[in-house]
Design an enzyme around this catalytic site. Structure first.
Site, PDB file in Angstrom:
ATOM      1  N   GLU A  98      33.829 100.005  22.648  1.00  0.00           N
ATOM      2  CA  GLU A  98      34.273  99.421  21.386  1.00  0.00           C
ATOM      3  C   GLU A  98      33.622  98.063  21.200  1.00  0.00           C
ATOM      4  O   GLU A  98      32.907  97.566  22.075  1.00  0.00           O
ATOM      5  CB  GLU A  98      35.801  99.308  21.355  1.00  0.00           C
ATOM      6  CG  GLU A  98      36.504 100.659  21.365  1.00  0.00           C
ATOM      7  CD  GLU A  98      38.008 100.536  21.205  1.00  0.00           C
ATOM      8  OE1 GLU A  98      38.499  99.420  21.008  1.00  0.00           O
ATOM      9  OE2 GLU A  98      38.697 101.566  21.278  1.00  0.00           O
ATOM     10  N   HIS A 104      41.717  93.527  11.432  1.00  0.00           N
ATOM     11  CA  HIS A 104      40.881  94.656  11.851  1.00  0.00           C
ATOM     12  C   HIS A 104      39.884  94.937  10.737  1.00  0.00           C
ATOM     13  O   HIS A 104      40.253  95.072   9.574  1.00  0.00           O
ATOM     14  CB  HIS A 104      41.728  95.897  12.133  1.00  0.00           C
ATOM     15  CG  HIS A 104      41.006  96.913  12.957  1.00  0.00           C
ATOM     16  ND1 HIS A 104      39.959  97.656  12.468  1.00  0.00           N
ATOM     17  CD2 HIS A 104      41.155  97.295  14.256  1.00  0.00           C
ATOM     18  CE1 HIS A 104      39.503  98.451  13.421  1.00  0.00           C
ATOM     19  NE2 HIS A 104      40.219  98.251  14.522  1.00  0.00           N
ATOM     20  N   ARG A 150      35.360  91.667  16.738  1.00  0.00           N
ATOM     21  CA  ARG A 150      36.031  91.982  15.472  1.00  0.00           C
ATOM     22  C   ARG A 150      35.929  90.876  14.425  1.00  0.00           C
ATOM     23  O   ARG A 150      35.784  91.137  13.236  1.00  0.00           O
ATOM     24  CB  ARG A 150      37.502  92.307  15.735  1.00  0.00           C
ATOM     25  CG  ARG A 150      37.680  93.672  16.350  1.00  0.00           C
ATOM     26  CD  ARG A 150      39.124  93.974  16.649  1.00  0.00           C
ATOM     27  NE  ARG A 150      39.251  95.333  17.161  1.00  0.00           N
ATOM     28  CZ  ARG A 150      40.368  95.822  17.661  1.00  0.00           C
ATOM     29  NH1 ARG A 150      41.446  95.075  17.720  1.00  0.00           N
ATOM     30  NH2 ARG A 150      40.412  97.067  18.106  1.00  0.00           N
ATOM     31  N   HIS A 180      45.981  92.646  11.577  1.00  0.00           N
ATOM     32  CA  HIS A 180      46.079  93.626  12.657  1.00  0.00           C
ATOM     33  C   HIS A 180      46.791  93.107  13.895  1.00  0.00           C
ATOM     34  O   HIS A 180      47.702  93.760  14.409  1.00  0.00           O
ATOM     35  CB  HIS A 180      44.670  94.080  13.030  1.00  0.00           C
ATOM     36  CG  HIS A 180      44.628  95.117  14.118  1.00  0.00           C
ATOM     37  ND1 HIS A 180      45.268  96.337  14.017  1.00  0.00           N
ATOM     38  CD2 HIS A 180      44.011  95.112  15.323  1.00  0.00           C
ATOM     39  CE1 HIS A 180      45.051  97.040  15.115  1.00  0.00           C
ATOM     40  NE2 HIS A 180      44.302  96.317  15.936  1.00  0.00           N
ATOM     41  N   ARG A 216      40.933  88.447  19.920  1.00  0.00           N
ATOM     42  CA  ARG A 216      41.158  89.455  20.959  1.00  0.00           C
ATOM     43  C   ARG A 216      39.989  90.426  21.056  1.00  0.00           C
ATOM     44  O   ARG A 216      39.502  90.937  20.054  1.00  0.00           O
ATOM     45  CB  ARG A 216      42.442  90.232  20.658  1.00  0.00           C
ATOM     46  CG  ARG A 216      42.707  91.385  21.617  1.00  0.00           C
ATOM     47  CD  ARG A 216      44.008  92.072  21.295  1.00  0.00           C
ATOM     48  NE  ARG A 216      43.968  92.770  20.022  1.00  0.00           N
ATOM     49  CZ  ARG A 216      43.708  94.066  19.882  1.00  0.00           C
ATOM     50  NH1 ARG A 216      43.415  94.794  20.938  1.00  0.00           N
ATOM     51  NH2 ARG A 216      43.731  94.635  18.696  1.00  0.00           N
TER      52      ARG A 216
END
Length: 842
Positions: free
Chosen positions: A132, A252, A301, A362, A397
């Site tokens: 990811e 997100h 992100r 998110h 994060r």
């Protein structure tokens, strides 16, 4: 009626029932249930109560699609996971917390599997790993393709049902109960429904664990479920706990776009879809992430969300597209069945058309500040999971670290509670502190204002307007009844107010906090944390420099010396962890009274050159030294008896820091001292002394710095800085010319060095165009001839280095041949430490 202030306690009826418990856990996600299960394993006789706002099988965890990040695959390392996490956190991760996460994480995932969680596996039975955003390795375990959270929730809920752990469902926790010493003594809560326990009640408990999830519902559009109204953060604030870095809300980047008017929980399109090859495009089909970051669509992100927002601005659109058509229908149906079904439900076929996506709220990277054991600033109150700020996430994060954080720190909390076994204190009646509740009819206005002014894009004007709207939302013309809706609205407004205030205060762009009017990262003024507390006088915000363990002055000094403060911090973390273990410095704890302060002098016992004072100072400050004063500078010659530095602070801390600080200082000073002797031996010649790559693992940068302090110079830092062709490379390539050609073809811009051990090889490598020649174990006579050949025959300037068999006695003779460098591996791999000690005064 006037607008009420943020209350210190929610207005609620007096508890109509009371239960006793050893531990009460608020929340039934991965963090809460892991605390409960692990504590039950450690103390089977303990009475454990889990309170959940929905049913046991619900909560934020079940919505997690991507998976759990952990070092479980071949070739992956904890250092790589740590580095990926630190990079995503943009300078604000607590490196010790991250090291704890990546070190303890793999075993925590294995224990989760032993509790019944079933992850996807290859036909050979190995864990199926995916990648990811922000991860440079495939290290994400997943279940059901894209239903990892649901599987984790199922396994943990079934494990809890098989124990004597009591569960109260449909319960909104209101406030913390405290004893006369201000220690947590339980909670008040409201059970929504009818039964043996309904309405407002109280749980008396020795320890309280907040694992209540996030606060995404503070925004109009979010991936969070309806129960995520920031109840845990709001409760902690009312209890007087410190809340840290709440401005860092992760949006997100790829949430299914359902139209401009769609609000509430929105379907998430997992980052794992991009991990399997899908990519973002604008309305013209341009893959815009390729120019935005080296990792393109798998960038962290915050980078992806910002790139999407820029694209939307430039095109005037309110969404972009995620193109995964090339994955094929079978891949969509088997690897991402949940996402595939959701898209089809909304009339989108991802196998034949791009998916419309846009960022949505998110995850909260900040929250209730904790230490590495999950302890908050209120004794007896713990926090874990998204409600907590452990320091793992920093400003942003890293994908799939959240479930891992819940597992690792939940187990640590359970162990800490088990070790402490605090005596229960009787709750004392709370003061009034209730300043009125928020009208629940204003909830949608609060969410709309937050999405407009405190969302992905923020500015002074937008945040000021949002803050005013939130103040106005406190006012209501009617008396608001105490009920679930008004308690939730009050919690939302509390969290929104703190978030907006912190976002307005942070005058920079970092991670998931993007200020349009301060569009760059500012490490000079903002490499730190915003801590917020709530008192009777209102909200108080303080700025805490990041790793106040390393003062900015020391960090800047390290940067000026070519060293990375974060790497030095991580080195200190590892050294202290090795030295202290779990129990700590037991001798100092036993012999030194708590609270005793001392002054100590760091003293040279032998003559030499000092190096590493800033690193040693950082260690002393890490363990509590309040004052440090250096008497000399790195690179200076010192005599036996000279005081190098004076430190003052808690005696226990100074003695605990002593070994690690002196280990580093004596070693680096030894390197500098030995280098100085070699430099002195060749003084008056044109040759310079430099080290090799024969360094101590993990200390290369510091040892090379120490060489510079001693008057030497550095060779290349790593195997990637320059090509160095040695005898084995020549053998493997089939000849010197072939080796040169291979290097030039693959790395045309890199300088090429070559090592030879015979004089007849020199003209061959000169013909190939070597930039530097290393003369290995040459006699002085052959070295003289080599220098002459280079001077007379080389077309370009060629550097010559002598290495192998050198001694301090032979150094001058070799230097006088005219070589440019003498390479001395002993400088770093076998330099004797310089004797330095810490002497406490008195």
């Amino acid at each position: 009626m006037s607008a009420p202030a943020i209350p210190l306690r929610l207005t609620a009826p007096a508890p109509g029932w009371t239960v006793e418990s050893d531990v009460v856990v608020v929340g039934s996600g991965v963090a809460g249930l892991t605390v409960a299960l692990h504590h039950a394993e450690l103390d089977p006789a303990a009475k454990i109560l889990v309170v959940t706002k929905d049913v046991l099988s619900s909560g934020s965890t079940r919505w997690a699609q991507g998976g759990i990040a952990a070092v479980l695959g071949p070739g992956d390392t904890r250092e790589e996971h740590l580095n990926d996490t630190l990079l995503a956190g943009v300078g604000l991760c607590d490196s010790q917390a991250v090291r704890t996460l990546v070190t303890e994480g793999p075993d925590a995932v294995r224990r989760l599997m032993r509790r019944g969680a079933r992850f996807d596996r290859t036909p050979a039975g190995e864990l199926q790993l995916t990648r990811e955003g922000g991860h440079r390795r495939r290290r994400i375990v997943h279940a059901g393709g894209d239903a990892t959270g649901a599987e984790v929730q199922r396994a943990l809920a079934e494990a809890v049902r098989a124990t004597s752990i009591e569960v109260i469902e449909h319960a909104l926790v209101l406030d913390l109960l405290k004893d006369a010493e201000g220690r947590a003594a339980g909670v008040t809560l409201h059970v929504m429904g009818e039964g043996a326990r309904d309405g407002v009640g109280a749980v008396r408990a020795r320890s309280v664990v907040l694992a209540s999830g996030g606060m995404g519902q503070v925004y109009a559009a979010t991936t969070n479920p309806a129960v995520s109204t920031g109840d845990g953060v709001a409760l902690a604030l009312r209890a007087g706990a410190v809340v840290r870095d709440i401005e860092f809300v992760q949006f997100h980047p790829t949430v299914l776009w359902l139209g401009a008017d769609s609000t509430g929980q929105q379907p998430l399109i997992s980052e794992a879809v991009r991990g399997e090859g899908a990519f973002l495009v604008d309305h013209e089909g341009r893959a815009f992430m390729r120019d935005a970051h080296e990792l393109a669509d798998l960038a962290p992100r915050d980078v992806v969300a910002k790139a999407i927002m820029r694209s939307m601005r430039e095109t005037g659109r309110d969404h972009v597209h995620l193109d995964g058509r090339h994955l094929g229908r079978e891949k969509w149906a088997t690897r991402f069945p949940t996402i595939y079904a959701i898209c089809r439900e909304h009339g989108i076929d991802p196998a034949t058309e791009p998916i419309p996506v846009a960022p949505a709220a998110h995850y909260a990277s900040g929250g209730v500040r904790t230490d590495l054991r999950g302890r908050t600033s209120v004794e007896g109150l713990y926090a874990c999971g998204e409600v907590a700020c452990t320091g793992v996430h920093g400003a942003n994060r890293l994908a799939s670290n959240s479930l891992l954080e819940g597992l690792v720190f939940a187990e640590r909390i359970a162990e800490d509670i088990h070790r402490a076994k605090p005596s229960p204190g009787l709750p004392v009646p709370a003061g009034d502190g209730a300043a009125g509740l928020v009208d629940p009819r204003g909830r949608t206005r609060i969410q709309a204002h937050m999405s407009t002014g405190a969302s992905v894009l923020r500015s002074r004007e937008s945040l000021r307007a949002t803050a005013k709207a939130l103040r106005d939302a406190r006012w209501t013309p009617v008396r608001v009844p105490a009920c679930t809706e008004s308690w939730e609205a009050t919690n939302l407004l509390t969290v929104a107010t703190v978030l907006t205030g912190a976002a307005a205060a942070r005058l920079e762009t970092r991670g998931s906090h993007w200020r349009e009017d301060h569009d760059s990262r500012d490490d000079n003024d903002w490499l730190g944390h915003l801590d917020v507390t709530l008192t009777e006088e209102g909200l108080h915000m303080t700025y805490t420099p990041h790793g106040d363990t390393m003062p900015s002055r020391v960090a800047q000094e390290l940067v000026a010396a070519g060293l990375d403060p974060a790497e030095v911090d991580a080195l200190i973390d590892r050294a202290l962890a090795e030295d202290l273990g779990e129990a700590g410095d037991v001798t100092s704890l036993a012999t030194v009274p708590a609270g005793q302060h001392s002054v100590g002098d760091v003293v040279a016992r032998k003559d030499g050159i000092v190096a590493g004072l800033a690193v040693a100072e950082a260690v002393f400050v890490r363990l509590g030294a309040g004052r440090t004063e250096r008497r000399v500078k790195d690179g200076e010659r010192v005599r036996a008896g000279d005081v190098l530095m004076t430190v003052e602070g808690p005696t226990r801390g100074l003695l605990t820091a002593e070994r690690t600080a002196l280990n580093l200082l004596t070693h680096l000073s030894g390197v500098a001292t030995l280098t100085g002797r070699w430099v002195e031996a060749v003084s008056g010649t044109a040759a310079r002394i430099r080290e090799t790559r024969k360094t101590t693992p993990g200390l290369r940068a510091l040892e090379k710095y120490a060489v510079r302090c001693g008057g030497g110079v550095n060779h290349r830092m790593s195997l990637s800085d320059a090509a160095l062709i040695k005898d084995n490379h020549v053998v493997a390539a089939g000849g010197v010319a072939e080796a040169f050609a291979a290097v030039r073809a693959k790395y045309p811009e890199l300088p090429i060095e070559v090592e030879i051990d015979r004089l007849d090889q020199l003209e061959v490598v000169l013909d190939q165009g070597a930039g530097e020649v290393l003369l290995d174990n040459f006699t002085v006579e052959d070295t003289v001839r080599a220098v002459q050949i280079v001077k007379n025959g080389a077309k370009n300037r060629i550097a010559l280095e002598a290495s192998g068999g050198l001694t301090l006695e032979s150094a001058r003779g070799v230097a006088e041949t005219g070589v440019d460098y003498l390479a001395v591996g002993a400088l770093t791999h076998s330099a004797p430490a310089l004797d330095i000690a810490l002497d406490l005064r008195g």
